[in-house]
Design an enzyme around this catalytic site. Sequence first.
Site, PDB file in Angstrom:
ATOM      1  N   LYS A 265      26.352 -31.272  -2.200  1.00  0.00           N
ATOM      2  CA  LYS A 265      26.806 -30.180  -1.335  1.00  0.00           C
ATOM      3  C   LYS A 265      25.634 -29.318  -0.879  1.00  0.00           C
ATOM      4  CE  LYS A 265      26.946 -26.378  -2.616  1.00  0.00           C
ATOM      5  NZ  LYS A 265      27.762 -25.471  -3.422  1.00  0.00           N
TER       6      LYS A 265
ATOM      7  N   ARG B 246      39.226 -25.608  -2.890  1.00  0.00           N
ATOM      8  CA  ARG B 246      38.512 -24.748  -1.933  1.00  0.00           C
ATOM      9  C   ARG B 246      38.445 -25.405  -0.570  1.00  0.00           C
ATOM     10  NH1 ARG B 246      32.563 -22.248  -3.159  1.00  0.00           N
ATOM     11  NH2 ARG B 246      31.656 -22.448  -1.091  1.00  0.00           N
TER      12      ARG B 246
ATOM     13  N   LEU C  38      25.858 -21.191  -6.981  1.00  0.00           N
ATOM     14  CA  LEU C  38      24.663 -20.581  -6.385  1.00  0.00           C
ATOM     15  C   LEU C  38      23.863 -19.838  -7.450  1.00  0.00           C
ATOM     16  CD1 LEU C  38      22.877 -19.619  -4.023  1.00  0.00           C
ATOM     17  CD2 LEU C  38      24.471 -17.721  -3.702  1.00  0.00           C
TER      18      LEU C  38
ATOM     19  N   ASN D 225      25.059 -25.084   0.207  1.00  0.00           N
ATOM     20  CA  ASN D 225      25.726 -23.784   0.154  1.00  0.00           C
ATOM     21  C   ASN D 225      26.377 -23.466   1.496  1.00  0.00           C
ATOM     22  OD1 ASN D 225      25.620 -20.589   0.500  1.00  0.00           O
ATOM     23  ND2 ASN D 225      25.828 -21.069  -1.663  1.00  0.00           N
TER      24      ASN D 225
ATOM     25  N   ASP E  23      20.914 -24.759  -4.433  1.00  0.00           N
ATOM     26  CA  ASP E  23      22.356 -24.961  -4.596  1.00  0.00           C
ATOM     27  C   ASP E  23      22.772 -26.241  -3.873  1.00  0.00           C
ATOM     28  OD1 ASP E  23      25.006 -24.509  -5.190  1.00  0.00           O
ATOM     29  OD2 ASP E  23      25.296 -22.902  -3.735  1.00  0.00           O
TER      30      ASP E  23
END
Length: 293
Positions: free
Chosen positions: A117, A156, A45, A119, A55
Amino acid sequence: MLAKSTQFKQMLESDQVEFILEAHNGLSAKIVEETGFKGIWGSGLAISAAMGVRDNNEASWTQVLDVIEFMSDTTTIPLMLDADTGYGNFNNVRRLVKKLEQRKIAAMCIEDKLFPKTNSFIDGEAQELAKIDEFAGKIKAAKDTQEDPDFCVVARIEAFIAGWGLDEALKRAEAYSNAGADALLVHSKKSSADDIFDFMAQWKDTCPVVIVPTMYYNTPVEEFQKCGVSLVIWANHLLRTSVKAMQQTASQIYKESSIKSVESEIVSVKEVFRLQNAAELKEAEKIYLPSEK
Ligand code: SPV
Ligand code: MG
Protein backbone atom coordinates in the site's frame (compact mmCIF):
# COMPACT_ATOMS: atom_id res chain seq x y z
CA MET A 1 -13.07 -6.22 33.27
CA LEU A 2 -14.60 -6.79 29.86
CA ALA A 3 -12.47 -8.37 27.14
CA LYS A 4 -10.77 -5.77 24.95
CA SER A 5 -12.74 -6.95 21.93
CA THR A 6 -16.02 -6.55 23.83
CA GLN A 7 -15.03 -3.06 24.94
CA PHE A 8 -14.32 -2.15 21.34
CA LYS A 9 -17.54 -3.63 20.02
CA GLN A 10 -19.49 -1.65 22.62
CA MET A 11 -17.77 1.55 21.49
CA LEU A 12 -18.83 0.86 17.91
CA GLU A 13 -22.38 0.16 18.97
CA SER A 14 -22.84 2.96 21.52
CA ASP A 15 -25.24 5.83 20.78
CA GLN A 16 -22.64 8.53 21.10
CA VAL A 17 -19.58 9.22 19.02
CA GLU A 18 -16.42 7.73 20.56
CA PHE A 19 -12.76 8.66 20.09
CA ILE A 20 -9.55 6.68 19.89
CA LEU A 21 -6.02 8.02 19.64
CA GLU A 22 -2.97 6.84 17.75
CA ALA A 23 -0.05 5.14 19.42
CA HIS A 24 3.04 3.61 17.87
CA ASN A 25 4.80 1.71 20.68
CA GLY A 26 4.25 0.46 24.21
CA LEU A 27 5.01 3.81 25.80
CA SER A 28 2.68 5.89 23.67
CA ALA A 29 -0.05 3.25 24.03
CA LYS A 30 0.25 3.53 27.80
CA ILE A 31 -0.01 7.31 27.60
CA VAL A 32 -3.18 7.02 25.50
CA GLU A 33 -4.77 4.83 28.16
CA GLU A 34 -3.62 6.96 31.11
CA THR A 35 -5.07 10.06 29.50
CA GLY A 36 -8.52 8.52 29.58
CA PHE A 37 -9.07 7.36 26.00
CA LYS A 38 -11.18 4.24 25.61
CA GLY A 39 -9.15 2.84 22.74
CA ILE A 40 -5.95 2.92 20.72
CA TRP A 41 -5.35 3.22 16.99
CA GLY A 42 -2.28 1.19 15.99
CA SER A 43 -1.49 3.47 13.08
CA GLY A 44 0.46 2.06 10.16
CA LEU A 45 1.82 5.50 9.42
CA ALA A 46 2.96 6.12 12.98
CA ILE A 47 4.38 2.65 13.58
CA SER A 48 6.33 2.69 10.32
CA ALA A 49 7.57 6.24 10.96
CA ALA A 50 8.70 5.29 14.45
CA MET A 51 10.65 2.42 12.86
CA GLY A 52 12.27 4.89 10.47
CA VAL A 53 10.70 3.39 7.35
CA ARG A 54 7.95 4.43 4.91
CA ASP A 55 4.25 3.63 5.14
CA ASN A 56 4.58 1.25 2.17
CA ASN A 57 4.73 -2.12 3.92
CA GLU A 58 8.48 -1.80 4.23
CA ALA A 59 8.18 -3.18 7.75
CA SER A 60 7.06 -6.80 7.53
CA TRP A 61 3.75 -7.80 9.08
CA THR A 62 5.47 -9.78 11.83
CA GLN A 63 7.57 -6.73 12.71
CA VAL A 64 4.33 -4.77 13.08
CA LEU A 65 2.93 -7.63 15.15
CA ASP A 66 5.89 -7.37 17.52
CA VAL A 67 5.20 -3.67 18.08
CA ILE A 68 1.49 -4.07 18.74
CA GLU A 69 2.21 -6.96 21.08
CA PHE A 70 4.11 -4.51 23.29
CA MET A 71 1.28 -2.00 22.92
CA SER A 72 -1.32 -4.58 23.91
CA ASP A 73 0.72 -5.98 26.81
CA THR A 74 1.10 -2.58 28.42
CA THR A 75 -2.57 -1.53 28.23
CA THR A 76 -6.05 -2.68 29.22
CA ILE A 77 -8.07 -0.70 26.67
CA PRO A 78 -8.79 -2.09 23.20
CA LEU A 79 -6.42 -1.62 20.30
CA MET A 80 -7.45 -1.56 16.66
CA LEU A 81 -4.60 -2.41 14.34
CA ASP A 82 -4.32 -0.54 11.07
CA ALA A 83 -3.58 -3.70 9.11
CA ASP A 84 -3.28 -1.93 5.75
CA THR A 85 -4.47 -4.34 3.04
CA GLY A 86 -4.14 -7.35 5.32
CA TYR A 87 -0.58 -7.87 4.02
CA GLY A 88 -1.59 -10.13 1.13
CA ASN A 89 -4.71 -11.99 0.06
CA PHE A 90 -7.51 -13.66 2.07
CA ASN A 91 -5.13 -16.35 3.25
CA ASN A 92 -2.67 -13.87 4.75
CA VAL A 93 -5.65 -12.20 6.42
CA ARG A 94 -6.72 -15.47 8.00
CA ARG A 95 -3.31 -15.97 9.55
CA LEU A 96 -3.20 -12.35 10.67
CA VAL A 97 -6.52 -12.65 12.52
CA LYS A 98 -5.23 -15.71 14.33
CA LYS A 99 -2.09 -13.90 15.45
CA LEU A 100 -4.01 -10.77 16.48
CA GLU A 101 -6.44 -12.71 18.64
CA GLN A 102 -3.52 -14.46 20.36
CA ARG A 103 -2.23 -11.01 21.32
CA LYS A 104 -5.60 -9.75 22.56
CA ILE A 105 -5.92 -7.19 19.79
CA ALA A 106 -9.56 -6.11 19.77
CA ALA A 107 -9.97 -5.17 16.14
CA MET A 108 -8.27 -4.77 12.81
CA CYS A 109 -8.95 -2.41 9.98
CA ILE A 110 -8.20 -3.51 6.42
CA GLU A 111 -8.35 -1.21 3.42
CA ASP A 112 -9.44 -1.89 -0.15
CA LYS A 113 -6.14 -1.14 -1.86
CA LEU A 114 -3.35 -3.31 -3.23
CA PHE A 115 -0.27 -4.65 -1.47
CA PRO A 116 2.18 -2.95 -1.03
CA LYS A 117 0.00 0.00 0.00
CA THR A 118 0.80 3.68 -0.17
CA ASN A 119 -0.37 6.19 2.42
CA SER A 120 -3.70 7.75 1.45
CA PHE A 121 -2.24 11.26 1.55
CA ILE A 122 0.46 10.48 -1.04
CA ASP A 123 -0.91 10.65 -4.60
CA GLY A 124 -4.26 9.18 -3.58
CA GLU A 125 -5.73 9.50 -7.04
CA ALA A 126 -2.99 7.34 -8.50
CA GLN A 127 -3.81 4.49 -6.17
CA GLU A 128 -5.54 1.41 -7.48
CA LEU A 129 -8.42 -0.03 -5.50
CA ALA A 130 -8.92 -3.72 -4.82
CA LYS A 131 -11.72 -5.46 -6.70
CA ILE A 132 -14.88 -5.39 -4.63
CA ASP A 133 -15.47 -9.13 -4.52
CA GLU A 134 -11.85 -9.88 -3.78
CA PHE A 135 -11.88 -7.49 -0.82
CA ALA A 136 -15.25 -8.83 0.36
CA GLY A 137 -13.63 -12.27 0.36
CA LYS A 138 -10.93 -10.97 2.71
CA ILE A 139 -13.57 -9.65 5.10
CA LYS A 140 -15.46 -12.93 5.04
CA ALA A 141 -12.24 -14.90 5.54
CA ALA A 142 -11.41 -12.76 8.59
CA LYS A 143 -14.86 -13.18 10.10
CA ASP A 144 -14.81 -16.95 9.48
CA THR A 145 -11.39 -17.23 11.12
CA GLN A 146 -11.92 -15.31 14.36
CA GLU A 147 -12.60 -17.40 17.45
CA ASP A 148 -13.62 -14.54 19.74
CA PRO A 149 -17.11 -13.51 18.59
CA ASP A 150 -16.42 -9.87 19.56
CA PHE A 151 -13.22 -9.43 17.51
CA CYS A 152 -14.05 -6.63 15.07
CA VAL A 153 -13.19 -6.34 11.41
CA VAL A 154 -13.38 -2.79 10.12
CA ALA A 155 -13.46 -2.43 6.34
CA ARG A 156 -11.87 0.74 5.05
CA ILE A 157 -13.19 2.31 1.90
CA GLU A 158 -10.65 4.25 -0.16
CA ALA A 159 -13.03 5.28 -2.94
CA PHE A 160 -12.94 8.99 -2.02
CA ILE A 161 -9.15 8.92 -1.63
CA ALA A 162 -8.70 7.38 -5.07
CA GLY A 163 -11.10 9.87 -6.68
CA TRP A 164 -14.01 7.51 -7.37
CA GLY A 165 -16.64 9.45 -5.46
CA LEU A 166 -19.84 8.75 -3.56
CA ASP A 167 -21.52 6.09 -5.72
CA GLU A 168 -18.46 3.86 -5.64
CA ALA A 169 -18.08 4.43 -1.89
CA LEU A 170 -21.71 3.41 -1.29
CA LYS A 171 -21.42 0.37 -3.55
CA ARG A 172 -18.38 -0.79 -1.65
CA ALA A 173 -19.98 -0.03 1.71
CA GLU A 174 -22.90 -2.28 0.92
CA ALA A 175 -20.68 -5.10 -0.33
CA TYR A 176 -18.40 -4.94 2.72
CA SER A 177 -21.31 -4.75 5.12
CA ASN A 178 -22.88 -7.80 3.44
CA ALA A 179 -19.55 -9.63 3.69
CA GLY A 180 -19.72 -9.28 7.48
CA ALA A 181 -17.72 -6.16 8.33
CA ASP A 182 -18.40 -4.92 11.87
CA ALA A 183 -17.87 -1.33 10.77
CA LEU A 184 -16.82 0.72 7.76
CA LEU A 185 -14.03 3.25 7.82
CA VAL A 186 -14.79 5.92 5.26
CA HIS A 187 -11.62 7.86 4.50
CA SER A 188 -11.31 11.30 2.92
CA LYS A 189 -8.43 13.63 2.24
CA LYS A 190 -10.50 16.78 1.80
CA SER A 191 -10.04 19.71 4.15
CA SER A 192 -13.80 19.74 4.72
CA ALA A 193 -15.91 16.80 5.86
CA ASP A 194 -18.16 16.95 2.76
CA ASP A 195 -17.31 13.41 1.62
CA ILE A 196 -18.30 12.09 5.03
CA PHE A 197 -21.53 14.09 5.24
CA ASP A 198 -22.50 13.03 1.68
CA PHE A 199 -21.83 9.42 2.56
CA MET A 200 -23.72 9.52 5.86
CA ALA A 201 -26.75 11.13 4.20
CA GLN A 202 -27.07 8.16 1.82
CA TRP A 203 -25.80 5.26 3.92
CA LYS A 204 -28.48 2.79 4.94
CA ASP A 205 -26.79 2.37 8.28
CA THR A 206 -26.43 -1.39 8.22
CA CYS A 207 -23.14 -1.03 10.02
CA PRO A 208 -21.35 1.68 12.06
CA VAL A 209 -19.06 4.21 10.42
CA VAL A 210 -15.55 5.16 11.51
CA ILE A 211 -13.75 8.29 10.29
CA VAL A 212 -10.24 9.78 10.35
CA PRO A 213 -10.46 13.60 10.33
CA THR A 214 -6.72 14.23 9.89
CA MET A 215 -7.32 16.62 6.98
CA TYR A 216 -10.73 18.01 8.02
CA TYR A 217 -9.60 18.81 11.55
CA ASN A 218 -11.57 22.06 11.56
CA THR A 219 -14.93 20.30 11.56
CA PRO A 220 -16.50 20.45 15.05
CA VAL A 221 -16.98 16.94 16.47
CA GLU A 222 -20.68 17.68 17.13
CA GLU A 223 -21.13 17.54 13.37
CA PHE A 224 -19.84 13.98 13.33
CA GLN A 225 -22.22 13.01 16.11
CA LYS A 226 -25.10 14.69 14.29
CA CYS A 227 -24.56 12.83 11.04
CA GLY A 228 -24.32 9.48 12.82
CA VAL A 229 -20.60 8.65 12.87
CA SER A 230 -19.78 6.05 15.55
CA LEU A 231 -16.04 6.31 16.02
CA VAL A 232 -13.45 9.00 15.34
CA ILE A 233 -9.76 8.18 15.01
CA TRP A 234 -7.20 10.85 15.88
CA ALA A 235 -4.71 9.05 13.70
CA ASN A 236 -1.18 10.38 14.08
CA HIS A 237 -0.99 13.12 16.68
CA LEU A 238 1.26 11.48 19.26
CA LEU A 239 3.77 10.65 16.57
CA ARG A 240 3.70 14.20 15.24
CA THR A 241 4.03 15.82 18.63
CA SER A 242 6.92 13.52 19.56
CA VAL A 243 8.73 14.42 16.34
CA LYS A 244 8.47 18.10 17.23
CA ALA A 245 9.59 17.55 20.83
CA MET A 246 12.55 15.40 19.77
CA GLN A 247 13.64 17.88 17.11
CA GLN A 248 13.49 20.78 19.56
CA THR A 249 15.35 19.00 22.35
CA ALA A 250 17.97 17.50 20.05
CA SER A 251 18.66 20.87 18.51
CA GLN A 252 18.86 22.65 21.87
CA ILE A 253 21.32 20.10 23.28
CA TYR A 254 23.37 20.22 20.09
CA LYS A 255 23.54 24.02 20.03
CA GLU A 256 24.35 24.42 23.69
CA SER A 257 26.58 21.37 24.09
CA SER A 258 24.80 21.04 27.39
CA ILE A 259 21.75 19.38 28.84
CA LYS A 260 21.25 22.05 31.51
CA SER A 261 18.55 24.15 29.88
CA VAL A 262 16.45 21.25 28.60
CA GLU A 263 16.19 19.60 32.01
CA SER A 264 13.21 21.68 33.12
CA GLU A 265 11.43 21.14 29.80
CA ILE A 266 11.45 17.35 29.68
CA VAL A 267 10.02 14.68 31.97
CA SER A 268 12.13 13.41 34.83
CA VAL A 269 13.83 10.04 34.76
CA LYS A 270 11.49 9.19 37.63
CA GLU A 271 8.49 9.73 35.36
CA VAL A 272 9.98 7.28 32.87
CA PHE A 273 10.35 4.71 35.68
CA ARG A 274 6.72 5.32 36.66
CA LEU A 275 5.52 4.71 33.12
CA GLN A 276 7.53 1.48 33.07
CA ASN A 277 5.93 0.48 36.38
CA ALA A 278 9.27 0.06 38.13
CA ALA A 279 7.44 0.15 41.49
CA GLU A 280 5.72 -3.16 40.76
CA LEU A 281 9.05 -4.89 40.28
CA LYS A 282 10.24 -3.64 43.66
CA GLU A 283 7.16 -5.09 45.33
CA ALA A 284 7.53 -8.38 43.43
CA GLU A 285 11.15 -8.69 44.54
CA LYS A 286 10.01 -8.56 48.16
CA ILE A 287 7.85 -11.61 47.51
CA TYR A 288 9.93 -13.65 45.09
CA LEU A 289 13.55 -12.78 45.57
CA PRO A 290 15.33 -14.21 48.59
CA SER A 291 16.80 -11.28 50.49
CA GLU A 292 20.46 -11.41 51.32
CA LYS A 293 21.04 -10.97 54.97
C1 SPV B 1 -2.73 5.54 9.55
O1 SPV B 1 -2.78 6.19 10.61
O2 SPV B 1 -1.77 4.86 9.23
C2 SPV B 1 -3.85 5.58 8.62
C3 SPV B 1 -4.64 6.80 8.49
O3 SPV B 1 -4.04 4.64 7.88
S1 SPV B 1 -3.97 7.67 7.18
O4 SPV B 1 -2.59 7.96 7.44
O5 SPV B 1 -4.79 8.86 7.11
O6 SPV B 1 -4.12 6.91 5.96
MG1 MG C 1 -2.43 3.47 7.68
